[in-house]
Enzyme design. Structure first.
Site, PDB file in Angstrom:
ATOM      1  N   GLY A  29       0.775  -1.226   0.101  1.00 35.01           N
ATOM      2  CA  GLY A  29       0.081  -0.089  -0.190  1.00 35.01           C
ATOM      3  C   GLY A  29       0.599   1.371   0.081  1.00 35.01           C
ATOM      4  N   ALA A  30       2.127   1.167   0.073  1.00 38.24           N
ATOM      5  CA  ALA A  30       3.042   2.385  -0.030  1.00 38.24           C
ATOM      6  C   ALA A  30       3.003   2.982  -1.220  1.00 38.24           C
ATOM      7  CB  ALA A  30       4.326   2.028   0.291  1.00 38.24           C
ATOM      8  N   LYS A  32       4.346   1.147  -4.402  1.00 36.93           N
ATOM      9  CA  LYS A  32       5.452   0.744  -5.291  1.00 36.93           C
ATOM     10  C   LYS A  32       4.741   0.614  -6.785  1.00 36.93           C
ATOM     11  CE  LYS A  32       5.840  -2.873  -2.673  1.00 36.93           C
ATOM     12  NZ  LYS A  32       4.763  -2.680  -1.712  1.00 36.93           N
ATOM     13  N   SER A  33       3.541  -0.139  -6.872  1.00 41.28           N
ATOM     14  CA  SER A  33       2.895  -0.517  -8.094  1.00 41.28           C
ATOM     15  C   SER A  33       2.623   0.728  -8.930  1.00 41.28           C
ATOM     16  CB  SER A  33       1.667  -1.231  -7.866  1.00 41.28           C
ATOM     17  OG  SER A  33       1.945  -2.374  -7.072  1.00 41.28           O
ATOM     18  N   ARG A  59      -6.699 -10.321  -8.467  1.00 41.94           N
ATOM     19  CA  ARG A  59      -7.650  -9.058  -8.045  1.00 41.94           C
ATOM     20  C   ARG A  59      -8.062  -8.590  -9.569  1.00 41.94           C
ATOM     21  NH1 ARG A  59      -3.028  -5.740  -5.350  1.00 41.94           N
ATOM     22  NH2 ARG A  59      -3.018  -6.850  -3.186  1.00 41.94           N
ATOM     23  N   ARG A 152      -8.244   1.432  -1.695  1.00 43.61           N
ATOM     24  CA  ARG A 152      -7.808   0.752  -2.803  1.00 43.61           C
ATOM     25  C   ARG A 152      -8.964  -0.540  -2.924  1.00 43.61           C
ATOM     26  NH1 ARG A 152      -2.009  -2.233  -3.131  1.00 43.61           N
ATOM     27  NH2 ARG A 152      -2.986  -3.810  -1.925  1.00 43.61           N
ATOM     28  N   ARG A 163      -1.541  -7.132   6.574  1.00 47.39           N
ATOM     29  CA  ARG A 163      -0.777  -6.337   6.068  1.00 47.39           C
ATOM     30  C   ARG A 163      -0.250  -5.192   6.783  1.00 47.39           C
ATOM     31  NH1 ARG A 163      -1.017  -6.892  -0.236  1.00 47.39           N
ATOM     32  NH2 ARG A 163      -2.006  -8.927  -0.548  1.00 47.39           N
TER      33      ARG A 163
HETATM   34  N1  LIG Z   1       1.358   9.499  -3.123  1.00 47.75           N
HETATM   35  C1  LIG Z   1      -0.005   9.087  -2.988  1.00 47.75           C
HETATM   36  N2  LIG Z   1      -1.068   9.922  -2.495  1.00 47.75           N
HETATM   37  C2  LIG Z   1      -2.297   9.160  -2.367  1.00 47.75           C
HETATM   38  N3  LIG Z   1      -2.502   7.849  -2.774  1.00 47.75           N
HETATM   39  C3  LIG Z   1      -1.335   7.049  -3.427  1.00 47.75           C
HETATM   40  C4  LIG Z   1      -0.275   7.629  -3.338  1.00 47.75           C
HETATM   41  N4  LIG Z   1       0.502   6.636  -4.000  1.00 47.75           N
HETATM   42  C5  LIG Z   1      -0.027   5.583  -4.319  1.00 47.75           C
HETATM   43  N5  LIG Z   1      -1.354   5.881  -3.786  1.00 47.75           N
HETATM   44  C6  LIG Z   1      -2.726   5.003  -3.733  1.00 47.75           C
HETATM   45  O1  LIG Z   1      -2.411   3.839  -2.587  1.00 47.75           O
HETATM   46  C7  LIG Z   1      -2.907   2.802  -3.055  1.00 47.75           C
HETATM   47  C8  LIG Z   1      -2.119   1.903  -2.949  1.00 47.75           C
HETATM   48  O2  LIG Z   1      -0.793   2.194  -3.732  1.00 47.75           O
HETATM   49  P1  LIG Z   1      -0.038   0.653  -4.581  1.00 47.75           P
HETATM   50  O3  LIG Z   1      -1.283  -0.418  -5.000  1.00 47.75           O
HETATM   51  O4  LIG Z   1       0.821   1.404  -5.621  1.00 47.75           O
HETATM   52  O5  LIG Z   1       0.726   0.179  -3.330  1.00 47.75           O
HETATM   53  P2  LIG Z   1       1.811  -1.042  -3.457  1.00 47.75           P
HETATM   54  O6  LIG Z   1       2.859  -0.589  -2.577  1.00 47.75           O
HETATM   55  O7  LIG Z   1       2.070  -1.347  -4.811  1.00 47.75           O
HETATM   56  O8  LIG Z   1       0.859  -2.271  -2.688  1.00 47.75           O
HETATM   57  P3  LIG Z   1       1.336  -3.655  -2.785  1.00 47.75           P
HETATM   58  O9  LIG Z   1       2.488  -4.290  -2.222  1.00 47.75           O
HETATM   59  O10 LIG Z   1      -0.194  -4.301  -2.049  1.00 47.75           O
HETATM   60  O11 LIG Z   1       0.955  -4.410  -4.247  1.00 47.75           O
HETATM   61  C9  LIG Z   1      -3.487   2.690  -4.466  1.00 47.75           C
HETATM   62  O12 LIG Z   1      -4.742   2.879  -4.536  1.00 47.75           O
HETATM   63  C10 LIG Z   1      -2.869   4.127  -5.112  1.00 47.75           C
HETATM   64  O13 LIG Z   1      -3.568   4.886  -5.992  1.00 47.75           O
HETATM   65  N1  LIG Z   2       9.470 -11.813  -1.443  1.00 46.04           N
HETATM   66  C1  LIG Z   2       8.550 -11.445  -2.718  1.00 46.04           C
HETATM   67  N2  LIG Z   2       7.581 -10.725  -2.393  1.00 46.04           N
HETATM   68  C2  LIG Z   2       6.790 -10.141  -3.430  1.00 46.04           C
HETATM   69  C3  LIG Z   2       6.949 -10.776  -4.685  1.00 46.04           C
HETATM   70  N3  LIG Z   2       5.850 -10.192  -5.490  1.00 46.04           N
HETATM   71  C4  LIG Z   2       5.218  -9.465  -4.638  1.00 46.04           C
HETATM   72  N4  LIG Z   2       5.820  -9.545  -3.389  1.00 46.04           N
HETATM   73  C5  LIG Z   2       5.354  -8.428  -2.552  1.00 46.04           C
HETATM   74  O1  LIG Z   2       4.319  -8.979  -1.812  1.00 46.04           O
HETATM   75  C6  LIG Z   2       3.474  -8.074  -1.280  1.00 46.04           C
HETATM   76  C7  LIG Z   2       1.915  -8.268  -1.393  1.00 46.04           C
HETATM   77  O2  LIG Z   2       1.825  -8.092  -2.812  1.00 46.04           O
HETATM   78  P1  LIG Z   2       0.184  -7.909  -3.290  1.00 46.04           P
HETATM   79  O3  LIG Z   2       0.318  -7.926  -5.095  1.00 46.04           O
HETATM   80  O4  LIG Z   2      -0.240  -9.247  -3.078  1.00 46.04           O
HETATM   81  O5  LIG Z   2      -0.442  -6.689  -3.034  1.00 46.04           O
HETATM   82  C8  LIG Z   2       4.136  -6.849  -1.728  1.00 46.04           C
HETATM   83  O6  LIG Z   2       4.918  -6.242  -0.590  1.00 46.04           O
HETATM   84  C9  LIG Z   2       5.215  -7.194  -2.794  1.00 46.04           C
HETATM   85  O7  LIG Z   2       6.155  -6.416  -2.844  1.00 46.04           O
HETATM   86  C10 LIG Z   2       8.144 -11.732  -4.709  1.00 46.04           C
HETATM   87  O8  LIG Z   2       8.140 -12.205  -5.791  1.00 46.04           O
HETATM   88  N5  LIG Z   2       8.707 -12.215  -4.029  1.00 46.04           N
END
Ligand SMILES: Nc1ncnc2c1ncn2[C@@H]1O[C@H](COP(=O)(O)OP(=O)(O)OP(=O)(O)O)[C@@H](O)[C@H]1O
Ligand SMILES: Nc1nc2c(ncn2[C@@H]2O[C@H](COP(=O)(O)O)[C@@H](O)[C@H]2O)c(=O)[nH]1
Length: 213
Positions: A29-30, A32-33, A59, A152, A163
């Site tokens: 949720g930080a 990254k994606s 999802r 989200r 989480r």
């Molecule tokens: N700077 C920001 N300000 C407000 N909302 C944000 C910001 N960055 C990301 N978000 C929102 O926060 C939510 C979580 O972001 P994202 O899915 O990119 O997190 P993640 O780190 O990839 O999570 P995961 O590890 O679960 O895949 C999303 O709905 C995204 O749109």
């Molecule tokens: N150690 C690994 N962590 C991974 C990998 N792919 C994703 N992730 C981490 O899992 C959590 C949850 O992801 P989500 O898609 O279910 O929200 C997140 O922190 C990812 O960075 C992997 O190959 N290895």
């Protein structure tokens, strides 16, 4: 003369290895994606995503083979036992892992391979010779992280709490000196994205240059 030859040989060897991979880690949720999607859009041919395996359910909108390889525990365990994974971890009740094939597929295109992995993955990758740039993306606070995860709408109450617990552990472990090359606090998205691009600029330039030759 000998030194110049040696220096040239080292430079050639470095060029043959291709660009350094990038690890994006940090609590779920930080953001990254979100940051990764911007990077892949702006530098389409420069970066390639390492498609992980996971046992969690897809999802809505997630595509098998693009977002993840969605597999059963049995399938994943079989491949782990066969030595096909660089790293794997249990996160929030599911298995996640990076296969050797996922990284090789990106590197074969001479692209910068980006891995989105949790902190256990970071520690495991540190034991390999992958030599990536390690970046931790962190939320401004746990309360904001919770709000982002709730908004989200991907989690049940149970998985959300798991989480958040994992996030607290992640933020503590991330304080280890030298674990990350850069910590980005993702408060303002554009500012966070600028910081990400800045640290990757050298690798981006090298990759762009190598395309010209
Ligand atoms: N700077 C920001 N300000 C407000 N909302 C944000 C910001 N960055 C990301 N978000 C929102 O926060 C939510 C979580 O972001 P994202 O899915 O990119 O997190 P993640 O780190 O990839 O999570 P995961 O590890 O679960 O895949 C999303 O709905 C995204 O749109
Ligand atoms: N150690 C690994 N962590 C991974 C990998 N792919 C994703 N992730 C981490 O899992 C959590 C949850 O992801 P989500 O898609 O279910 O929200 C997140 O922190 C990812 O960075 C992997 O190959 N290895």
């Amino acid at each position: 003369m000998i030194w110049r030859r040696l220096r040239d040989a080292i430079a050639r060897a470095a060029a043959m290895q291709g660009p350094r991979p990038v690890v994006l880690s940090g609590p779920s949720g930080a953001g990254k994606s979100t940051l990764l999607k911007k990077l892949l859009k702006d530098y389409e041919n420069i970066f390639g995503f390492s498609v992980s395996h996971t046992t969690r359910q897809p999802r809505p909108g997630e595509v098998n083979g693009k977002d993840y390889h969605f597999v059963t525990r049995e399938e994943m365990q079989k491949e782990i036992d066969a030595g096909e994974f660089i790293e794997h971890a249990e996160f929030s009740g599911n298995m996640y892992g990076t296969s050797k094939g996922a990284v090789q597929a990106v590197q074969a295109q001479n692209q910068i391979c980006v891995l989105d992995i949790d902190i256990q993955g970071v520690k495991n990758i540190k034991r390999t010779d992958l030599n990536p740039i390690y970046i931790s993306v962190q939320p401004p606070s746990i309360d904001i992280l919770e709000k982002r995860l709730r908004d989200r709408k991907t989690e049940t109450e149970e998985s959300l709490l798991k989480r958040l617990t994992a996030a607290r552990v992640d933020l503590e472990l991330s304080k280890e000196p030298g674990l990350f090359d850069l910590v980005i606090i993702n408060d303002d998205l554009e500012k966070a994205y600028s910081e990400l691009k800045e640290v990757l600029l050298e690798e981006i330039k090298k990759t762009q240059e190598s395309r010209k030759s």
